[in-house]
Design a protein around this motif. Structure first.
Motif, mmCIF file in Angstrom:
data_model
loop_
_atom_site.group_PDB
_atom_site.id
_atom_site.type_symbol
_atom_site.label_atom_id
_atom_site.label_comp_id
_atom_site.label_asym_id
_atom_site.label_seq_id
_atom_site.Cartn_x
_atom_site.Cartn_y
_atom_site.Cartn_z
ATOM 1 N N GLU A 109 71.985 45.251 5.046
ATOM 2 C CA GLU A 109 70.643 44.700 4.985
ATOM 3 C C GLU A 109 69.622 45.667 5.578
ATOM 4 O O GLU A 109 69.947 46.504 6.406
ATOM 5 N N ARG A 110 68.379 45.513 5.133
ATOM 6 C CA ARG A 110 67.284 46.225 5.775
ATOM 7 C C ARG A 110 67.019 45.568 7.125
ATOM 8 O O ARG A 110 67.408 44.426 7.358
ATOM 9 N N PRO A 131 64.799 36.455 3.522
ATOM 10 C CA PRO A 131 66.195 36.774 3.205
ATOM 11 C C PRO A 131 66.385 38.270 2.962
ATOM 12 O O PRO A 131 65.464 38.972 2.552
ATOM 13 N N GLY A 132 67.591 38.729 3.237
ATOM 14 C CA GLY A 132 67.921 40.122 2.970
ATOM 15 C C GLY A 132 67.576 41.076 4.088
ATOM 16 O O GLY A 132 67.731 42.288 3.934
ATOM 17 N N TRP A 133 67.117 40.543 5.215
ATOM 18 C CA TRP A 133 66.741 41.390 6.341
ATOM 19 C C TRP A 133 67.548 41.006 7.579
ATOM 20 O O TRP A 133 67.535 39.852 8.002
ATOM 21 N N ALA A 134 68.249 41.984 8.132
ATOM 22 C CA ALA A 134 68.836 41.811 9.458
ATOM 23 C C ALA A 134 67.731 42.006 10.494
ATOM 24 O O ALA A 134 66.623 42.429 10.160
ATOM 25 N N ARG A 155 56.673 37.402 2.267
ATOM 26 C CA ARG A 155 55.924 37.910 1.114
ATOM 27 C C ARG A 155 55.633 39.397 1.256
ATOM 28 O O ARG A 155 55.711 40.154 0.282
ATOM 29 N N VAL A 156 55.301 39.817 2.473
ATOM 30 C CA VAL A 156 55.007 41.235 2.703
ATOM 31 C C VAL A 156 56.251 42.094 2.481
ATOM 32 O O VAL A 156 56.193 43.151 1.832
ATOM 33 N N LEU A 157 57.385 41.639 2.989
ATOM 34 C CA LEU A 157 58.590 42.459 2.951
ATOM 35 C C LEU A 157 59.356 42.356 1.635
ATOM 36 O O LEU A 157 59.989 43.324 1.208
#
Length: 228
Positions: free
Chosen positions: A9-10, A34-37, A224-226
């Motif tokens: 994950e990012r 979601p998708g971010w550590a 939304r930003v990421l």
């Protein structure tokens, strides 16, 4: 520094001045980003010194810059500053980094200026009221909504009750202040994440006037930003 990461994950770093916010924000992060550590950096002195000085001092700004640099060196591709009192310091730090840097109250400010004209801002600290109001004003200008009217108010004495452990007294004072401010505006913004609990406990204080808080809207905005 507390850590919860996965190599697939990012990585996001959240910089806090109140340790208790970690438990509030992590479930929202899992839901909305979601998708971010992530990992956390906590420095209570940033807020304590800002309260003492009335605004972020040069020393506090340097400290925040150092934390952001440490986060980037540790692998963070994005940084969330969760203390609204550090708004001016965050803006000072932003140009020094290519990584995404987000303030927790950006989502709340955006929701306010896009949906309402008469906006109330309530804080329990003077050091938070000014940067939050300034953020709303700059967001309004960016969105072509310069006609927004902002009514700002400090709930004097509430933060002192909170620091003494009198959460009930704090929440009642915030609830009463929400009710007073709601009479003259179309929406009330709670400038500090620590005030959200009062709204959860006394949700009928504002009557039909909407009340916006930074944790929920901040995480939706961050997602939304990421993630687009």
């Amino acid at each position: 520094m507390t850590q919860a990461t996965s190599s697939k994950e990012r990585t996001l770093c959240m910089i806090h001045t109140v340790p208790g916010l970690i438990a509030v924000l992590e479930p929202l992060l899992a839901r909305d980003v979601p998708g971010w550590a992530h990992f956390n950096i906590v420095d209570e002195s940033l807020l304590k010194n800002t309260i003492r000085d009335g605004a972020p001092s040069h020393a506090t700004m340097r400290r925040l810059l150092g934390h952001v640099a440490s986060a980037v060196e540790a692998g963070a591709e994005a940084i969330l500053v969760t203390c609204s009192s550090l708004g001016a310091a965050t803006e000072m730090v932003r140009p020094f980094f290519a990584e995404t840097l987000v303030r927790i109250d950006e989502g709340m400010a955006l929701a306010a200026v896009t949906g309402y004209r008469r906006i109330g801002v309530l804080a329990t600290l003077h050091s938070t009221l000014e940067p939050t109001t300034a953020l709303i004003e700059s967001t309004a200008r960016t969105r072509g909504a310069a006609d927004r009217v902002i009514h700002s108010k400090v709930c004097e004495g509430a933060f002192a009750k909170l620091t003494r452990g009198d959460t009930d007294g704090h929440d009642r004072m915030v609830s009463d202040a929400i009710a007073d401010l709601a009479d003259s505006v179309e929406v009330v913004l709670l400038a500090q994440a620590s005030m959200a609990r009062a709204w959860e406990r006394y949700g009928d204080a504002a009557g039909s006037c909407p009340v916006l808080t930074s944790p929920e809207l901040g995480m939706v905005h961050l997602g939304r930003v990421l993630n687009g």
